[in-house]
Scaffold this active site. Sequence first.
Site, PDB file in Angstrom:
ATOM      1  N   CYS A 114     -14.369  30.472  -5.336  1.00 45.85           N
ATOM      2  CA  CYS A 114     -14.742  29.049  -5.458  1.00 45.85           C
ATOM      3  C   CYS A 114     -13.647  28.189  -6.072  1.00 45.85           C
ATOM      4  O   CYS A 114     -13.731  26.965  -6.028  1.00 45.85           O
ATOM      5  CB  CYS A 114     -16.013  28.908  -6.296  1.00 45.85           C
ATOM      6  SG  CYS A 114     -17.460  29.430  -5.398  1.00 45.85           S
TER       7      CYS A 114
HETATM    8  N1  COA Z   1     -38.175  30.839  -3.273  1.00 49.21           N
HETATM    9  C1  COA Z   1     -39.154  30.928  -4.182  1.00 49.21           C
HETATM   10  N2  COA Z   1     -39.020  31.580  -5.344  1.00 49.21           N
HETATM   11  C2  COA Z   1     -37.849  32.209  -5.564  1.00 49.21           C
HETATM   12  C3  COA Z   1     -36.792  32.178  -4.634  1.00 49.21           C
HETATM   13  C4  COA Z   1     -36.985  31.463  -3.446  1.00 49.21           C
HETATM   14  N3  COA Z   1     -36.042  31.379  -2.513  1.00 49.21           N
HETATM   15  N4  COA Z   1     -35.751  32.882  -5.126  1.00 49.21           N
HETATM   16  C5  COA Z   1     -36.143  33.345  -6.323  1.00 49.21           C
HETATM   17  N5  COA Z   1     -37.406  32.954  -6.604  1.00 49.21           N
HETATM   18  C6  COA Z   1     -38.208  33.248  -7.796  1.00 49.21           C
HETATM   19  C7  COA Z   1     -37.761  34.527  -8.463  1.00 49.21           C
HETATM   20  O1  COA Z   1     -38.439  35.634  -7.899  1.00 49.21           O
HETATM   21  C8  COA Z   1     -38.172  34.286  -9.904  1.00 49.21           C
HETATM   22  O2  COA Z   1     -39.548  34.552 -10.034  1.00 49.21           O
HETATM   23  P1  COA Z   1     -40.160  35.148 -11.425  1.00 49.21           P
HETATM   24  O3  COA Z   1     -39.881  34.083 -12.444  1.00 49.21           O
HETATM   25  O4  COA Z   1     -41.604  35.313 -11.090  1.00 49.21           O
HETATM   26  O5  COA Z   1     -39.394  36.401 -11.656  1.00 49.21           O
HETATM   27  C9  COA Z   1     -37.980  32.786 -10.086  1.00 49.21           C
HETATM   28  O6  COA Z   1     -38.001  32.222  -8.765  1.00 49.21           O
HETATM   29  C10 COA Z   1     -36.676  32.422 -10.778  1.00 49.21           C
HETATM   30  O7  COA Z   1     -35.589  33.093 -10.115  1.00 49.21           O
HETATM   31  P2  COA Z   1     -34.100  33.021 -10.653  1.00 49.21           P
HETATM   32  O8  COA Z   1     -33.229  33.802  -9.714  1.00 49.21           O
HETATM   33  O9  COA Z   1     -34.064  33.391 -12.095  1.00 49.21           O
HETATM   34  O10 COA Z   1     -33.823  31.469 -10.436  1.00 49.21           O
HETATM   35  P3  COA Z   1     -32.796  30.527 -11.161  1.00 49.21           P
HETATM   36  O11 COA Z   1     -33.543  29.472 -11.848  1.00 49.21           O
HETATM   37  O12 COA Z   1     -31.770  31.272 -11.925  1.00 49.21           O
HETATM   38  O13 COA Z   1     -32.063  29.829  -9.907  1.00 49.21           O
HETATM   39  C11 COA Z   1     -29.958  29.930  -8.728  1.00 49.21           C
HETATM   40  C12 COA Z   1     -31.312  30.608  -9.009  1.00 49.21           C
HETATM   41  C13 COA Z   1     -29.137  30.865  -7.862  1.00 49.21           C
HETATM   42  C14 COA Z   1     -30.222  28.637  -8.012  1.00 49.21           C
HETATM   43  C15 COA Z   1     -29.249  29.650 -10.067  1.00 49.21           C
HETATM   44  O14 COA Z   1     -29.281  30.785 -10.889  1.00 49.21           O
HETATM   45  C16 COA Z   1     -27.806  29.225  -9.900  1.00 49.21           C
HETATM   46  O15 COA Z   1     -27.459  28.343  -9.152  1.00 49.21           O
HETATM   47  N6  COA Z   1     -26.931  29.822 -10.704  1.00 49.21           N
HETATM   48  C17 COA Z   1     -25.510  29.516 -10.704  1.00 49.21           C
HETATM   49  C18 COA Z   1     -24.951  30.085  -9.481  1.00 49.21           C
HETATM   50  C19 COA Z   1     -23.520  29.781  -9.253  1.00 49.21           C
HETATM   51  O16 COA Z   1     -22.938  28.836  -9.685  1.00 49.21           O
HETATM   52  N7  COA Z   1     -22.929  30.640  -8.520  1.00 49.21           N
HETATM   53  C20 COA Z   1     -21.635  30.472  -8.094  1.00 49.21           C
HETATM   54  C21 COA Z   1     -21.666  30.763  -6.675  1.00 49.21           C
HETATM   55  S1  COA Z   1     -20.107  30.502  -6.015  1.00 49.21           S
END
Ligand code: COA
Length: 376
Positions: A159
């Site tokens: 990235c």
């Molecule tokens: N739809 C519905 N629910 C979902 C889901 C989806 N597509 N994906 C995950 N969930 C659920 C999970 O099962 C979890 O449920 P639980 O609380 O019952 O266990 C809940 O939603 C939270 O999941 P989590 O993965 O912890 O979500 P989050 O709030 O961390 O958001 C991202 C996920 C990826 C959006 C976030 O972590 C993020 O953007 N992080 C930074 C990523 C980044 O910058 N990466 C660099 C890439 S280059």
Amino acid sequence: MKPTYHPVISATGLYTPAESISNAELVESFNAFVVRHNSANSAAIEAGEMEALQPSSVEFIEKASGIKARYVMSKDSVLDPSTMEPRMAERGDDEMSIMAEIGIKAAEQALERAGRDAADVDAVLCAASNMQRPYPAMAIEIQQGLGIEGFAFDMNVACSSATFGIQTAADYVRAGNAKSVLVVSPEITSGHLNWRDRDSHFIFGDVATAVLVEDSSIAPRPHWDIVGTKLKTVFSNNIRNNFGFLNRAAPETKDAPDKLFVQEGRKVFKEVVPMVSALILEEAERLQIDPLKLRRLWLHQANAGMNRLIAQRVLGHEANDDESPTVLDTYGNTSSAGSIIAFHLNSDDLDAGDEGLICSFGAGYSVGTVFVKRHA
Ligand code: COA
């Protein structure tokens, strides 16, 4: 006396694919795949040998990430529950490759906006998180397509590829090794995304950007002085992709989730926000820039919540859209191109003397800062 050179950003370019996928379209396709998968595996699921897949949701995606849509190069095959990956016809060796093609479109726009003849460019860096082949370098194909003499090479810092590319280009200019360098970032991220993974299927989109870095003596007016750049890397497994030439023949490679993008999103969020904020503040201090007076932040576009926190720590208050513009909502995460799209679409209105920051962060971990000042 030894001449001194001052790198500037002369112009930027953007190529946006024609097709876009909304969250509603994406979730409909994903959930159709989940129903198919669970019904095909109902016996194993009922016997407790396999976990049933859970559906995705539009509300979750938008709330957790801020993403509402993403552009892609191959919409139908991504949305088709029986394929769920981009399918682009393989091109012959005598045809231009797809990454070069979209990179050239972005580069042509940058050259046109700068009024620069391609023949006067000295070097091309193709800086992106995935290259479609190891060699010959994508950059050399882009160089040839544009009719540029000199040299070209690929670089990959995930990235942060584009900001690392900008510093590399600026260093060539500072050293007197080049006067005009194109940093091209074709990011066909749909190819490394696991569209069957509920945790990440909504994250990425496709795009290409270009940044023309030049010595101020030849730059058009107005342009952007590069006041200072700073790069940082710290090894982490929290964003990883194990695909590579050493495992191409292994039977487990096909469809193996670890041979595509995998992340621990929560950990990334928690660890990267303080690292990025600290680097920006340290670098601002070194450059004697008051962070509170930064007119605009063009931040990496991965997650709206991360950007809110980083902007708050840097500017000292909750940033509005004018201070920290978002393109994530329509483009999704476009890897290294994200902060460049934000800059490209939201910089013409700034006044001479205004200072701003282009900043990327992501896998590696890697962080890149490029402080710029609008020059009349
Ligand atoms: N739809 C519905 N629910 C979902 C889901 C989806 N597509 N994906 C995950 N969930 C659920 C999970 O099962 C979890 O449920 P639980 O609380 O019952 O266990 C809940 O939603 C939270 O999941 P989590 O993965 O912890 O979500 P989050 O709030 O961390 O958001 C991202 C996920 C990826 C959006 C976030 O972590 C993020 O953007 N992080 C930074 C990523 C980044 O910058 N990466 C660099 C890439 S280059």
